[in-house]
Design a protein around this motif. Structure first.
Motif, PDB file in Angstrom:
ATOM      1  N   UNK A   1      49.319  35.082 -13.703  1.00 53.68           N
ATOM      2  CA  UNK A   1      48.048  35.215 -14.430  1.00 53.68           C
ATOM      3  C   UNK A   1      46.890  35.050 -13.446  1.00 53.68           C
ATOM      4  N   UNK A   2      45.794  35.709 -13.759  1.00 51.60           N
ATOM      5  CA  UNK A   2      44.592  35.563 -12.937  1.00 51.60           C
ATOM      6  C   UNK A   2      43.431  35.194 -13.844  1.00 51.60           C
ATOM      7  N   UNK A   3      42.706  34.176 -13.449  1.00 49.57           N
ATOM      8  CA  UNK A   3      41.468  33.852 -14.161  1.00 49.57           C
ATOM      9  C   UNK A   3      40.311  34.358 -13.319  1.00 49.57           C
ATOM     10  N   UNK A   4      39.462  35.159 -13.939  1.00 51.20           N
ATOM     11  CA  UNK A   4      38.326  35.736 -13.210  1.00 51.20           C
ATOM     12  C   UNK A   4      37.052  35.054 -13.699  1.00 51.20           C
ATOM     13  N   UNK A   5      36.342  34.396 -12.792  1.00 44.92           N
ATOM     14  CA  UNK A   5      35.069  33.748 -13.126  1.00 44.92           C
ATOM     15  C   UNK A   5      33.928  34.672 -12.727  1.00 44.92           C
ATOM     16  N   UNK A   6      33.153  35.110 -13.699  1.00 42.60           N
ATOM     17  CA  UNK A   6      31.999  35.963 -13.418  1.00 42.60           C
ATOM     18  C   UNK A   6      30.766  35.280 -14.010  1.00 42.60           C
ATOM     19  N   UNK A   7      29.819  34.974 -13.169  1.00 37.02           N
ATOM     20  CA  UNK A   7      28.582  34.350 -13.655  1.00 37.02           C
ATOM     21  C   UNK A   7      28.889  33.104 -14.473  1.00 37.02           C
ATOM     22  N   UNK A   8      28.108  32.942 -15.559  1.00 33.20           N
ATOM     23  CA  UNK A   8      28.304  31.752 -16.385  1.00 33.20           C
ATOM     24  C   UNK A   8      29.236  32.013 -17.558  1.00 33.20           C
TER      25      UNK A   8
END
Lengths: 163, 237
Positions: free
Chosen positions: B190-197
């Protein structure tokens, strides 16, 4: 008070009778003065809002006297010099009246208030009931009881005097 | 003595004196009124002071709570526990670019999440575009952060590369496409993608490459080529 002149006129007109009623109610010359001053102060503070100032003043006197009789008197302090009290020639000359006044002073405060309002202020039983905030029947019974006590006292006094 | 009513009246009237000085009553009443007003003002002032102290204390306490919340949000571990969005944990390594997302970091584990319940395929995965993106790799079964050589498997991107990743996320399909799935991809990472807030977007690297947040579900993510080495590492576990 906007109508201060009106209040002053009221005091000029009724002050003497109110003061005398206060003395009868309290049974004491100086306490009577305190009582009437307190009552008239209440009248002054409510002068613009009361319709019948004399009735209000009498009610203030009667309730003030009854309340004062219920609590311990803290205003009185022992003193070495006894203040002069007012006395008139009439008082000294009339033993019977003096005796009646003395007997009145020995009545309970409520009975004394009924007697003073009925026979000094010439109020009807209904007016007395309104002033004291009690039913007319209670005024009648209280008055009858007070008069009976006075008569008994008077009879005892006259009997004792005769013996 | 036989006190008839008339005698009683006469006795009571006996000794009536002079009247009262009205001026004395008036001055006494005025003094009483002044005293009453002073007492009233003092009471009102005391009430105002007490109310002021109460309001001030309330504000101070409220500020304290806000500050605590703010500082908790700034603490990666706390945020990760509170939101379950994976915005916590140790800072990423193996990054190619640091960008401006210094605050974002990978949580130690991803919270369990359904890929379908309450989600819609209509809508945008990214609501707050950013010039930097952080990708964190997780094991599929345990949902724990992948660690290689003692370092978390993460990828930090910025600028054009970050924009390309976001574009690829936005271009994910709204419907699943049936296809044959190799066995090796059944339990891919699995990949968690953090974009901005935004809350992190979870990508299941298995068949169909499903992408989801708490509210949106999309399918068939096709990442830019420069992300593939990172994804291969994650798939390899």
């Amino acid at each position: 008070v906007h109508d201060e002149a009106g209040f002053r006129a009221f005091v000029e007109t009724n002050g003497a009778t109110l003061l005398h009623a206060a003395r009868l109610l309290s049974g004491d010359h100086h306490r009577g003065e305190d009582l009437v001053q307190a009552a008239l102060t209440k009248v002054y503070l409510k002068w613009d809002r009361i319709d019948a100032p004399l009735a209000y003043a009498r009610r203030a006197l009667a309730t003030g006297a009854i309340d004062a009789s219920r609590r311990r008197w803290w205003g009185e302090r022992p003193t070495e010099i006894v203040p002069d009290t007012a006395a008139t020639d009439d008082m000294t000359s009339s033993d019977e009246r003096d005796e009646l006044r003395r007997m009145l002073g020995e009545l309970p405060a409520k009975e004394r208030a009924v007697i003073v309002l009925r026979y000094y202020c010439d109020q009807s039983e209904q007016e007395t009931a309104t002033t004291l905030g009690m039913p007319v029947g209670t005024v009648k019974s209280t008055c009858a009881r007070a008069l009976a006590r006075l008569r008994v006292e008077a009879a005892a006094t006259s009997g004792g005097g005769a013996a | 003595v036989s006190p008839s009513e008339d005698q009683l009246r006469a006795a009571l009237r006996d000794g009536e004196g002079p009247g009262i000085d009205a001026g004395r009553i008036v001055s006494r009443a005025k003094a009483r009124r002044r005293e009453r007003r002073t007492r009233l003002l003092a009471t009102a002032a005391a009430a105002v002071v007490v109310a002021g102290i109460g309001v001030g204390t309330g504000l101070v306490l409220a500020n304290g709570t806000t500050n605590n919340n703010t500082s908790n949000a700034g603490r990666p571990d706390s945020a990760s526990v509170a939101s379950g969005n994976g915005a916590g944990g140790a800072g990423g390594t193996g990054s190619q670019a640091s960008g401006s997302r210094a605050a974002a970091s990978c949580a130690q584990s991803l919270p369990p999440a359904s890929t379908a319940t309450g989600k819609s395929s209509v809508g945008s995965l990214v609501t707050h575009p950013s010039d930097s993106v952080l990708l964190c790799g997780y094991r599929n079964g345990t949902r724990q952060l992948l660690v290689r050589d003692g370092r978390p498997v993460t990828l930090s991107l910025s600028g054009t590369q970050a924009a390309q990743v976001v574009t690829a996320l936005e271009h994910a399909g709204e419907q699943a496409v049936p296809h044959n799935c190799p066995v090796t991809l059944e339990n891919a990472g699995l990949v968690a993608v953090h974009v901005g807030s935004d809350p992190p977007i979870t990508i299941d690297l298995g068949c169909g490459r499903t992408l989801y947040t708490d509210t949106v579900l999309k399918f068939g993510w096709q990442p830019p080529a420069f992300v593939e080495p990172f994804l291969s590492t994650v798939i390899a576990g």
